[in-house]
Write an enzyme that holds these catalytic residues in place. Structure first.
Site, PDB file in Angstrom:
ATOM      1  N   CYS A 113       0.821  -1.224   0.000  1.00 33.40           N
ATOM      2  CA  CYS A 113       0.000   0.000   0.000  1.00 33.40           C
ATOM      3  C   CYS A 113       0.848   1.266   0.000  1.00 33.40           C
ATOM      4  O   CYS A 113       0.329   2.365  -0.191  1.00 33.40           O
ATOM      5  CB  CYS A 113      -0.936   0.002   1.201  1.00 33.40           C
ATOM      6  SG  CYS A 113      -1.989  -1.439   1.274  1.00 33.40           S
ATOM      7  N   HIS A 253      -2.794   6.956   3.936  1.00 31.80           N
ATOM      8  CA  HIS A 253      -3.303   5.742   3.305  1.00 31.80           C
ATOM      9  C   HIS A 253      -4.670   5.411   3.893  1.00 31.80           C
ATOM     10  O   HIS A 253      -4.877   5.513   5.104  1.00 31.80           O
ATOM     11  CB  HIS A 253      -2.319   4.581   3.534  1.00 31.80           C
ATOM     12  CG  HIS A 253      -2.854   3.278   3.041  1.00 31.80           C
ATOM     13  ND1 HIS A 253      -3.452   3.142   1.811  1.00 31.80           N
ATOM     14  CD2 HIS A 253      -2.907   2.048   3.622  1.00 31.80           C
ATOM     15  CE1 HIS A 253      -3.837   1.892   1.651  1.00 31.80           C
ATOM     16  NE2 HIS A 253      -3.524   1.208   2.741  1.00 31.80           N
ATOM     17  N   ASN A 283     -10.062   0.001   1.197  1.00 34.61           N
ATOM     18  CA  ASN A 283      -8.605   0.087   1.052  1.00 34.61           C
ATOM     19  C   ASN A 283      -8.229  -0.360  -0.373  1.00 34.61           C
ATOM     20  O   ASN A 283      -8.394  -1.531  -0.712  1.00 34.61           O
ATOM     21  CB  ASN A 283      -7.959  -0.814   2.113  1.00 34.61           C
ATOM     22  CG  ASN A 283      -6.445  -0.842   2.033  1.00 34.61           C
ATOM     23  OD1 ASN A 283      -5.836  -0.348   1.086  1.00 34.61           O
ATOM     24  ND2 ASN A 283      -5.827  -1.436   3.042  1.00 34.61           N
TER      25      ASN A 283
HETATM   26  C1  LIG Z   1      -9.243  -6.189  10.406  1.00 32.87           C
HETATM   27  C2  LIG Z   1      -9.748  -5.252  11.464  1.00 32.87           C
HETATM   28  C3  LIG Z   1     -10.806  -4.321  10.880  1.00 32.87           C
HETATM   29  C4  LIG Z   1     -10.399  -6.077  12.570  1.00 32.87           C
HETATM   30  O1  LIG Z   1     -10.870  -5.217  13.586  1.00 32.87           O
HETATM   31  P1  LIG Z   1     -10.586  -5.588  15.111  1.00 32.87           P
HETATM   32  O2  LIG Z   1     -11.225  -4.538  15.923  1.00 32.87           O
HETATM   33  O3  LIG Z   1      -9.113  -5.794  15.255  1.00 32.87           O
HETATM   34  O4  LIG Z   1     -11.397  -6.918  15.258  1.00 32.87           O
HETATM   35  P2  LIG Z   1     -10.879  -8.342  15.731  1.00 32.87           P
HETATM   36  O5  LIG Z   1     -10.006  -8.948  14.706  1.00 32.87           O
HETATM   37  O6  LIG Z   1     -10.370  -8.220  17.139  1.00 32.87           O
HETATM   38  O7  LIG Z   1     -12.235  -9.128  15.784  1.00 32.87           O
HETATM   39  C5  LIG Z   1     -13.219  -8.876  16.773  1.00 32.87           C
HETATM   40  C6  LIG Z   1     -14.330  -9.864  16.579  1.00 32.87           C
HETATM   41  O8  LIG Z   1     -15.036  -9.562  15.373  1.00 32.87           O
HETATM   42  C7  LIG Z   1     -15.083 -10.702  14.531  1.00 32.87           C
HETATM   43  N1  LIG Z   1     -15.057 -10.284  13.139  1.00 32.87           N
HETATM   44  C8  LIG Z   1     -13.987 -10.188  12.309  1.00 32.87           C
HETATM   45  N2  LIG Z   1     -14.396  -9.756  11.108  1.00 32.87           N
HETATM   46  C9  LIG Z   1     -15.705  -9.554  11.188  1.00 32.87           C
HETATM   47  C10 LIG Z   1     -16.681  -9.110  10.288  1.00 32.87           C
HETATM   48  N3  LIG Z   1     -16.373  -8.759   9.035  1.00 32.87           N
HETATM   49  N4  LIG Z   1     -17.954  -9.013  10.710  1.00 32.87           N
HETATM   50  C11 LIG Z   1     -18.301  -9.343  11.950  1.00 32.87           C
HETATM   51  N5  LIG Z   1     -17.428  -9.800  12.865  1.00 32.87           N
HETATM   52  C12 LIG Z   1     -16.156  -9.888  12.484  1.00 32.87           C
HETATM   53  C13 LIG Z   1     -13.885 -11.530  14.908  1.00 32.87           C
HETATM   54  O9  LIG Z   1     -14.075 -12.875  14.589  1.00 32.87           O
HETATM   55  C14 LIG Z   1     -13.834 -11.305  16.408  1.00 32.87           C
HETATM   56  O10 LIG Z   1     -14.784 -12.139  17.023  1.00 32.87           O
HETATM   57  P3  LIG Z   1     -14.464 -12.866  18.418  1.00 32.87           P
HETATM   58  O11 LIG Z   1     -14.242 -11.720  19.381  1.00 32.87           O
HETATM   59  O12 LIG Z   1     -15.684 -13.642  18.653  1.00 32.87           O
HETATM   60  O13 LIG Z   1     -13.225 -13.649  18.164  1.00 32.87           O
HETATM   61  C15 LIG Z   1      -8.602  -4.400  12.077  1.00 32.87           C
HETATM   62  O14 LIG Z   1      -7.743  -5.248  12.841  1.00 32.87           O
HETATM   63  C16 LIG Z   1      -7.771  -3.717  11.042  1.00 32.87           C
HETATM   64  O15 LIG Z   1      -8.246  -2.811  10.363  1.00 32.87           O
HETATM   65  N6  LIG Z   1      -6.477  -4.061  10.908  1.00 32.87           N
HETATM   66  C17 LIG Z   1      -5.600  -3.460   9.938  1.00 32.87           C
HETATM   67  C18 LIG Z   1      -5.865  -4.066   8.592  1.00 32.87           C
HETATM   68  C19 LIG Z   1      -5.256  -3.279   7.471  1.00 32.87           C
HETATM   69  O16 LIG Z   1      -5.276  -2.078   7.461  1.00 32.87           O
HETATM   70  N7  LIG Z   1      -4.731  -3.977   6.472  1.00 32.87           N
HETATM   71  C20 LIG Z   1      -4.190  -3.413   5.300  1.00 32.87           C
HETATM   72  C21 LIG Z   1      -2.900  -2.763   5.548  1.00 32.87           C
HETATM   73  S1  LIG Z   1      -2.314  -1.904   4.143  1.00 32.87           S
END
Ligand SMILES: CC(C)(COP(=O)(O)OP(=O)(O)OC[C@H]1O[C@@H](n2cnc3c(N)ncnc32)[C@H](O)[C@@H]1OP(=O)(O)O)[C@@H](O)C(=O)NCCC(=O)NCCS
Length: 334
Positions: A113, A253, A283
């Site tokens: 990215c 970004h 993204n």
């Molecule tokens: C991916 C992301 C949105 C997840 O958000 P988060 O707050 O960290 O959420 P978690 O991974 O802790 O998940 C929390 C819960 O939601 C659930 N969950 C994950 N995706 C879900 C979705 N799409 N819908 C509903 N629930 C979801 C998980 O299973 C978890 O459930 P559990 O507590 O029962 O295990 C976040 O970590 C993120 O944005 N990370 C950076 C990713 C990124 O920018 N990547 C590209 C880089 S260039």
């Protein structure tokens, strides 16, 4: 060394929109979760028969038109992408050919990215050193083609699009003032498309194990992103000899609104100076920053003399930022 600036921009996203409601039909998720955790409402998807070169070509056409530059004047085409049309030939060669950029060298660049920032930093060096006068830098992605549509933690995040910028010499004191690029390969496994290269060539096994799709450790990427976005912005401003109060516009970004907000808070910049469009596009990896840049310019958010920072992070891991004193007036007679 010549001063270098951005004298034209363009962007393109495919027509098809995938909303959070559409995703509810594919995986166990809901609109409220996606908006609260990411800020994303919808994203654009390229049709099955549209390669990334088409998106890049459309964005580049607009950038050349905006810069009033003919394709034969382009000396170099750089495409930043992780979803090129093929392993080879490069997407940049395909785009240069379609544009009629007969006099241009062309290569692809891969920095996840952060690709667009790496692209403009590279283009800047070629122009500043006097080797080239006009470089076209494009960030384009069709991430929809490498998503595992059964993985709710990744399929909600990404979208397709392309943004392009034409770089040329500009008046002294204007254009790029500083750059900061970095990498940490030890974090490579946090965000990867494992198969299809020489480590895991395509096979029935790699397809069955879904190794041609994006694999991500979201929480780790999140922590890295918040820290690095703030740190790298501070460093690049320091290099330019500017305080954060001088910043008129910040283009981060567009990965997740929480990452943007946390890093902006860390940096101490007013939120009204920050460009956000991830609610409409998700993204788009290397395309996120140039699409946001093009939209900001067309919305009149940048005036002559404004100080602008672009900052990104991504797979690699990589990060990068640049500071510009804005002008669109090229200085080609040097
Ligand atoms: C991916 C992301 C949105 C997840 O958000 P988060 O707050 O960290 O959420 P978690 O991974 O802790 O998940 C929390 C819960 O939601 C659930 N969950 C994950 N995706 C879900 C979705 N799409 N819908 C509903 N629930 C979801 C998980 O299973 C978890 O459930 P559990 O507590 O029962 O295990 C976040 O970590 C993120 O944005 N990370 C950076 C990713 C990124 O920018 N990547 C590209 C880089 S260039």
């Amino acid at each position: 060394m010549r001063n270098v600036g951005i004298v034209g921009t363009g962007s393109y996203v495919p027509d098809k929109v995938l909303t959070n409601a559409d995703l509810e039909k594919l995986v166990d998720t809901n609109d409220e979760w996606i908006i609260t955790r990411t800020g994303i409402k919808e994203r654009h998807m390229a049709p099955a028969d549209m390669p990334v070169s088409e998106l890049c070509y459309q964005a580049a056409l607009k950038a050349l038109e905006d810069a009033k530059v003919g394709p034969e004047e382009v000396d170099l085409v750089i495409v930043a992408t992780v979803t090129g049309d093929h392993a080879f030939p490069s997407t940049s060669c395909i785009v240069a050919d379609r544009l009629g950029a007969k006099n241009a060298a062309a290569f692809d660049l891969q920095a996840g990215c952060t690709g667009f920032i790496y692209g403009v930093a590279t283009a800047n060096q070629f122009i500043a050193a006097g080797m080239y006068k006009t470089v076209l830098v494009i960030g384009g992605e069709t991430l929809s083609k490498i998503i595992n549509w059964e993985d709710r933690s990744t399929c909600i995040l990404f979208g397709d699009g392309a943004g392009a910028a034409v770089l040329q010499p500009v008046e002294e004191g204007y254009g790029f003032l500083s750059f900061e690029l970095g990498s940490d390969g030890s974090g490579g496994k946090l965000l990867t498309q494992p198969a299809g290269g020489s480590r895991y060539p395509a096979s029935q096994d790699t397809v069955e194990k879904n190794l041609h799709t994006i694999q991500m450790e979201g929480k780790e990427v999140y922590k890295f992103a918040v820290k690095i976005m703030g740190d790298v912005s501070v460093n690049v401003l320091e290099k330019a000899g500017l305080s954060k109060e001088k910043v008129d516009l910040l283009i981060p970004h567009q990965a997740n609104i929480r990452i943007v907000e946390a890093s902006v808070k860390r940096l101490g910049i007013s939120p009204d100076k920050v460009v956000v469009n991830l609610d409409r596009y998700g993204n788009m990896s290397a395309a996120s920053i140039p699409v946001a840049l093009d939209e900001a310019i067309r919305a009149g958010r940048l005036r002559e003399g404004d100080i602008m920072v672009m900052v990104g992070f991504g797979a690699g891991l990589t990060w990068g930022a640049c500071v510009l004193k804005w002008t669109k007036v090229g200085k080609m007679h040097d």
